[in-house]
Design an enzyme around this catalytic site. Sequence first.
Site, short mmCIF file in Angstrom:
data_model
loop_
_atom_site.label_atom_id
_atom_site.label_comp_id
_atom_site.label_asym_id
_atom_site.label_seq_id
_atom_site.Cartn_x
_atom_site.Cartn_y
_atom_site.Cartn_z
NE ARG A 1 -9.93 -8.13 -1.25
CZ ARG A 1 -10.65 -7.51 -1.24
NH1 ARG A 1 -12.14 -7.70 -1.14
NH2 ARG A 1 -10.47 -6.74 0.44
CE1 TYR B 1 -8.72 8.17 11.46
CE2 TYR B 1 -9.54 10.12 12.52
CZ TYR B 1 -10.01 8.70 11.56
OH TYR B 1 -11.59 7.72 12.00
CB ILE B 2 -9.53 12.48 6.41
CG1 ILE B 2 -8.33 12.06 5.54
CG2 ILE B 2 -10.39 12.64 6.22
CD1 ILE B 2 -7.52 13.31 5.45
CB VAL C 1 -17.91 -8.28 1.06
CG1 VAL C 1 -18.86 -8.72 1.96
CG2 VAL C 1 -17.01 -9.26 1.58
CG HIS D 1 -14.17 3.25 3.07
ND1 HIS D 1 -13.51 2.11 2.62
CD2 HIS D 1 -14.53 3.36 1.48
CE1 HIS D 1 -13.00 2.04 1.75
NE2 HIS D 1 -14.33 2.03 0.87
CE LYS E 1 -3.67 -0.27 2.90
NZ LYS E 1 -4.06 -0.60 3.36
N GLY F 1 -7.86 -5.52 6.31
CA GLY F 1 -9.12 -5.59 7.05
C GLY F 1 -8.79 -5.04 8.70
P1 ADP Z 1 -7.33 -2.07 5.22
O1 ADP Z 1 -6.68 -2.19 3.55
O2 ADP Z 1 -7.34 -2.65 6.53
O3 ADP Z 1 -9.36 -2.21 4.80
P2 ADP Z 1 -8.40 0.11 4.38
O4 ADP Z 1 -6.75 1.37 3.44
O5 ADP Z 1 -8.91 0.48 3.24
O6 ADP Z 1 -7.66 -0.41 5.36
O7 ADP Z 1 -8.92 1.29 5.11
C1 ADP Z 1 -10.24 0.81 5.66
C2 ADP Z 1 -11.20 1.74 6.58
O8 ADP Z 1 -9.96 2.37 7.53
C3 ADP Z 1 -11.56 3.04 6.08
O9 ADP Z 1 -12.49 3.00 5.19
C4 ADP Z 1 -11.33 4.24 6.78
O10 ADP Z 1 -12.71 3.90 7.26
C5 ADP Z 1 -10.56 4.23 7.70
N1 ADP Z 1 -9.60 4.92 7.16
C6 ADP Z 1 -8.07 4.39 6.42
N2 ADP Z 1 -6.59 5.55 6.59
C7 ADP Z 1 -7.82 6.51 6.68
C8 ADP Z 1 -7.16 7.71 7.10
N3 ADP Z 1 -6.02 8.21 5.43
N4 ADP Z 1 -8.24 8.71 7.12
C9 ADP Z 1 -9.81 8.38 8.09
N5 ADP Z 1 -9.82 7.44 7.76
C10 ADP Z 1 -8.93 5.67 7.08
#
Ligand code: ADP
Length: 466
Positions: free
Chosen positions: A292, A202-203, A295, A208, A116, A164
């Site tokens: 992929r 962190y936003i 869900v 999402h 990532k 996850g």
């Molecule tokens: P994973 O692959 O572990 O699921 P993701 O990068 O897809 O991780 O992020 C999962 C969730 O975490 C997002 O849907 C969001 O809610 C939160 N998140 C991830 N990055 C940020 C960020 N930089 N700021 C705020 N929330 C975030």
Amino acid sequence: MFKKILIANRGEIAIRIMRTCREMGIDTVVVYSTADKEALHVQMATEAYCIGGPMVKDSYLNQQAILTIALATGCEAIHPGYGLLSERADFAHLVTESGLVFIGPKAETISALGDKANARSMMQAAGVPVIPGSDGPVDNAEEALEIGKKIGFPILLKASAGGGGRGMRLIEDKADLRKLFLEAQAEAESAFGSGEIYVEKYITNAKHIEFQILADRQGGVVHLGDRDCSWQRRRQKMIEETPCTTLTPKLRAEMGEMAIKAIKSANYEGAGTVEFILDQAGNYYFIEVNTRIQVEHPTTEMITGIDIVREQIRIANGTPLMFKQEEIEFSGHSIECRINAEVPSENFRASPGTITNFVMPGGRSVRIDSAVYPGCEITPYYDSMLTKIIVHGKNRGDALRRMRRCLEELIVEGVSTNVGLLYVSLYDLSMIKGDYLTSTMEENLDDLLGYESMMRIDDEQRNIKL
Ligand code: ADP
């Protein structure tokens, strides 16, 4: 077209893939563990072979055993589903090396996007907006602190190999950084075999939003619209819907184009999802590409009429996409609820056991993707998701009402589930308005759990006009 495919998965997704295969006249081979002898995917496949013990490392992650079965049974391709081996570049490589087709992107693409921190850099170079953060991984807490000072706290530590929500830590106070850095690193190391960590700002107050993509080998790329997956617990999705209510048509079009740009820059092939974080000011930032099937893909299928698994198989077979972006029609609204065997009031602990009674909802515009039946055993070895309920409505209100009705109809006995929590979630004011954020569900959890035990909603809330 392929005549026989091995599905290297279990549960509802194995069955969902099988359904499309059957409609396409493709035979299916599945593998299973000793704990899954009576599982529905085993009963439904054309052929099924037991390859090992209940632990996933002994069965569903046993690459050699899976490959041997595929070759011995004359399969031409392997569909990995989601989870398990679906994002393992080494598996995709092994499959291809053996002369079979991996139904998914090329191993190089999985590996480039699966890292990532690397995906962030790729997207930045391609002109896709990314969240302010580190350039690649950071080595230690001190380095993370320097970045935090530059971009401002709160920051999020994330695992390069993450998924996850594991290996992720929110740092609101600098004083916690060292401790949480080590925690994130250790969790990532044990979950993914790599403790590599990167930093993002962190936003806060974010949604999402993700876009479903299809990309063929000939360079054709389309998106199938957005999904709002902000109803989350511990950064894991619980309820998903499409389209997102708060996206303006202009922003939707812009983000869709950006998602296509992201996919093109990765030389992508197959179905994939580009995930974004959207802030209150309408700024959106790339977070990752999932290489992929996801869900929540059925919601997109409900509003577009496109079978995403069918497209995956066709693309893997070298067939170009049959439609252009402007030919994709979006109709109505769709919502998905994930029904898990868990006890929400006890910190969502898993609830294995025997399903003694199971009655699915039905009726118009209701889709059930499930792998359970009365008498089946829910073992502790795998993911706790039992069933997905997906509804379609002519508009959002219609879809919400239909989903509430479905949850009222559903009967699951023998294990505890999150159905009550999902049900009251559908009456949460922010859910009704559609303006909920990734933090909303957790912020409202105590209230929701208070209602949950009764699965009862007061009249005032019930009468809010949708
Ligand atoms: P994973 O692959 O572990 O699921 P993701 O990068 O897809 O991780 O992020 C999962 C969730 O975490 C997002 O849907 C969001 O809610 C939160 N998140 C991830 N990055 C940020 C960020 N930089 N700021 C705020 N929330 C975030």
